[in-house]
Design a protein around this motif. Sequence first.
Motif, PDB file in Angstrom:
ATOM      1  N   HIS A  54       2.089  -8.052  -6.689  1.00 45.15           N
ATOM      2  CA  HIS A  54       1.734  -7.754  -5.322  1.00 45.15           C
ATOM      3  C   HIS A  54       2.816  -6.679  -4.774  1.00 45.15           C
ATOM      4  CE1 HIS A  54       0.329  -8.320  -1.339  1.00 45.15           C
ATOM      5  NE2 HIS A  54       1.341  -8.814  -0.861  1.00 45.15           N
ATOM      6  N   THR A  55       4.245  -7.245  -5.110  1.00 47.06           N
ATOM      7  CA  THR A  55       5.200  -6.479  -4.473  1.00 47.06           C
ATOM      8  C   THR A  55       5.140  -5.262  -5.242  1.00 47.06           C
ATOM      9  OG1 THR A  55       6.590  -8.337  -4.316  1.00 47.06           O
ATOM     10  CG2 THR A  55       7.788  -6.394  -4.416  1.00 47.06           C
ATOM     11  N   VAL A  56       4.861  -5.050  -6.386  1.00 45.56           N
ATOM     12  CA  VAL A  56       4.924  -3.412  -7.013  1.00 45.56           C
ATOM     13  C   VAL A  56       3.876  -2.658  -6.702  1.00 45.56           C
ATOM     14  CG1 VAL A  56       4.646  -2.527  -9.217  1.00 45.56           C
ATOM     15  CG2 VAL A  56       6.364  -4.327  -9.204  1.00 45.56           C
ATOM     16  N   GLY A  57       2.544  -3.613  -6.288  1.00 44.21           N
ATOM     17  CA  GLY A  57       1.626  -2.644  -5.552  1.00 44.21           C
ATOM     18  C   GLY A  57       1.769  -2.236  -4.235  1.00 44.21           C
ATOM     19  N   ARG A  58       2.571  -2.807  -3.494  1.00 41.74           N
ATOM     20  CA  ARG A  58       2.743  -2.459  -2.105  1.00 41.74           C
ATOM     21  C   ARG A  58       3.883  -1.554  -2.184  1.00 41.74           C
ATOM     22  NH1 ARG A  58       4.461  -7.504   1.660  1.00 41.74           N
ATOM     23  NH2 ARG A  58       4.682  -5.751   2.998  1.00 41.74           N
ATOM     24  N   ALA A  59       4.871  -1.592  -3.113  1.00 37.25           N
ATOM     25  CA  ALA A  59       5.807  -0.324  -3.281  1.00 37.25           C
ATOM     26  C   ALA A  59       5.191   0.823  -3.662  1.00 37.25           C
ATOM     27  CB  ALA A  59       6.929  -0.946  -4.200  1.00 37.25           C
ATOM     28  N   TYR A  60       4.153   0.777  -4.719  1.00 39.64           N
ATOM     29  CA  TYR A  60       3.444   1.947  -5.175  1.00 39.64           C
ATOM     30  C   TYR A  60       2.684   2.663  -3.988  1.00 39.64           C
ATOM     31  CZ  TYR A  60       0.101   4.798  -7.521  1.00 39.64           C
ATOM     32  OH  TYR A  60      -0.864   5.697  -7.754  1.00 39.64           O
ATOM     33  N   VAL A  61       2.031   1.788  -3.256  1.00 37.11           N
ATOM     34  CA  VAL A  61       1.247   2.431  -1.996  1.00 37.11           C
ATOM     35  C   VAL A  61       2.291   2.767  -1.120  1.00 37.11           C
ATOM     36  CG1 VAL A  61       0.142   1.706  -0.054  1.00 37.11           C
ATOM     37  CG2 VAL A  61      -0.575   0.709  -2.229  1.00 37.11           C
ATOM     38  N   GLN A  62       3.255   2.380  -0.912  1.00 35.98           N
ATOM     39  CA  GLN A  62       4.178   3.048   0.011  1.00 35.98           C
ATOM     40  C   GLN A  62       4.929   4.368  -0.541  1.00 35.98           C
ATOM     41  OE1 GLN A  62       5.036   1.825   3.104  1.00 35.98           O
ATOM     42  NE2 GLN A  62       6.577   3.378   3.525  1.00 35.98           N
ATOM     43  N   VAL A  63       5.359   4.422  -1.635  1.00 32.94           N
ATOM     44  CA  VAL A  63       5.835   5.701  -2.509  1.00 32.94           C
ATOM     45  C   VAL A  63       4.758   6.640  -2.363  1.00 32.94           C
ATOM     46  CG1 VAL A  63       6.684   6.524  -4.577  1.00 32.94           C
ATOM     47  CG2 VAL A  63       7.685   4.429  -3.671  1.00 32.94           C
ATOM     48  N   ASN A  64       3.492   6.301  -2.595  1.00 34.52           N
ATOM     49  CA  ASN A  64       2.357   7.195  -2.587  1.00 34.52           C
ATOM     50  C   ASN A  64       2.053   7.765  -1.169  1.00 34.52           C
ATOM     51  OD1 ASN A  64       0.306   8.808  -3.784  1.00 34.52           O
ATOM     52  ND2 ASN A  64      -1.118   7.178  -3.620  1.00 34.52           N
ATOM     53  N   ARG A  65       2.339   7.018  -0.116  1.00 33.12           N
ATOM     54  CA  ARG A  65       2.214   7.194   1.364  1.00 33.12           C
ATOM     55  C   ARG A  65       3.318   8.422   1.439  1.00 33.12           C
ATOM     56  NH1 ARG A  65       2.454   2.615   4.263  1.00 33.12           N
ATOM     57  NH2 ARG A  65       0.076   2.528   3.970  1.00 33.12           N
ATOM     58  N   VAL A  66       4.748   8.134   1.053  1.00 35.38           N
ATOM     59  CA  VAL A  66       5.865   9.090   1.298  1.00 35.38           C
ATOM     60  C   VAL A  66       5.564  10.399   0.703  1.00 35.38           C
ATOM     61  CG1 VAL A  66       8.243   9.377   1.188  1.00 35.38           C
ATOM     62  CG2 VAL A  66       7.270   7.172   2.135  1.00 35.38           C
ATOM     63  N   VAL A  67       5.188  10.427  -0.768  1.00 33.20           N
ATOM     64  CA  VAL A  67       4.811  11.403  -1.229  1.00 33.20           C
ATOM     65  C   VAL A  67       3.879  12.491  -0.798  1.00 33.20           C
ATOM     66  CG1 VAL A  67       3.785  12.423  -3.651  1.00 33.20           C
ATOM     67  CG2 VAL A  67       5.679  10.700  -3.455  1.00 33.20           C
ATOM     68  N   SER A  68       2.665  11.605  -0.316  1.00 35.28           N
ATOM     69  CA  SER A  68       1.581  12.658   0.361  1.00 35.28           C
ATOM     70  C   SER A  68       2.207  13.233   1.775  1.00 35.28           C
ATOM     71  CB  SER A  68       0.593  11.482   0.680  1.00 35.28           C
ATOM     72  OG  SER A  68      -0.060  11.214  -0.548  1.00 35.28           O
ATOM     73  N   GLU A  69       2.815  12.350   2.356  1.00 34.71           N
ATOM     74  CA  GLU A  69       3.622  12.980   3.762  1.00 34.71           C
ATOM     75  C   GLU A  69       4.401  14.111   3.507  1.00 34.71           C
ATOM     76  OE1 GLU A  69       5.347   9.730   5.789  1.00 34.71           O
ATOM     77  OE2 GLU A  69       3.718   8.805   6.247  1.00 34.71           O
ATOM     78  N   VAL A  70       5.446  13.999   2.406  1.00 31.65           N
ATOM     79  CA  VAL A  70       6.254  15.245   2.041  1.00 31.65           C
ATOM     80  C   VAL A  70       5.326  16.227   1.381  1.00 31.65           C
ATOM     81  CG1 VAL A  70       8.030  15.951   0.524  1.00 31.65           C
ATOM     82  CG2 VAL A  70       8.315  13.729   1.487  1.00 31.65           C
TER      83      VAL A  70
END
Length: 109
Positions: A54-70
């Motif tokens: 669950h934690t890794v999944g949440r981290a993946y989503v957050q990283v994916n969101r940051v990469v998309s924003e950048v």
Amino acid sequence: MADTSDTRTPAQIEADIKRRRDVLAETLDEIGVRVHPKTIVGDAKAKVVANLDHTVGRAYVQVNRVVSEVRAQFVDEKGGLRMERVVPAALLAVGVVGLLAVGSRRRRG
């Protein structure tokens, strides 16, 4: 007064007793499995893995969101690079790497 008369035959009573013993034996076996140390450790490991997933999944989503924003900062709607943003970022990165290289040479010498 309560009526204590039983209309069941002795064979029916014995069958009921046997059925209840079987159910009780199954229940005791299940309890034995549940409280066995290996079962407890396995359940604890499963909970840790589930929480980690669950934690890794949440981290993946957050990283994916940051990469998309950048990416949105450096790419236009058509998928082309925004040179007005890429060039200054590249110059800044080269400058930082250069400063780090100069700083590490001064420490050695």
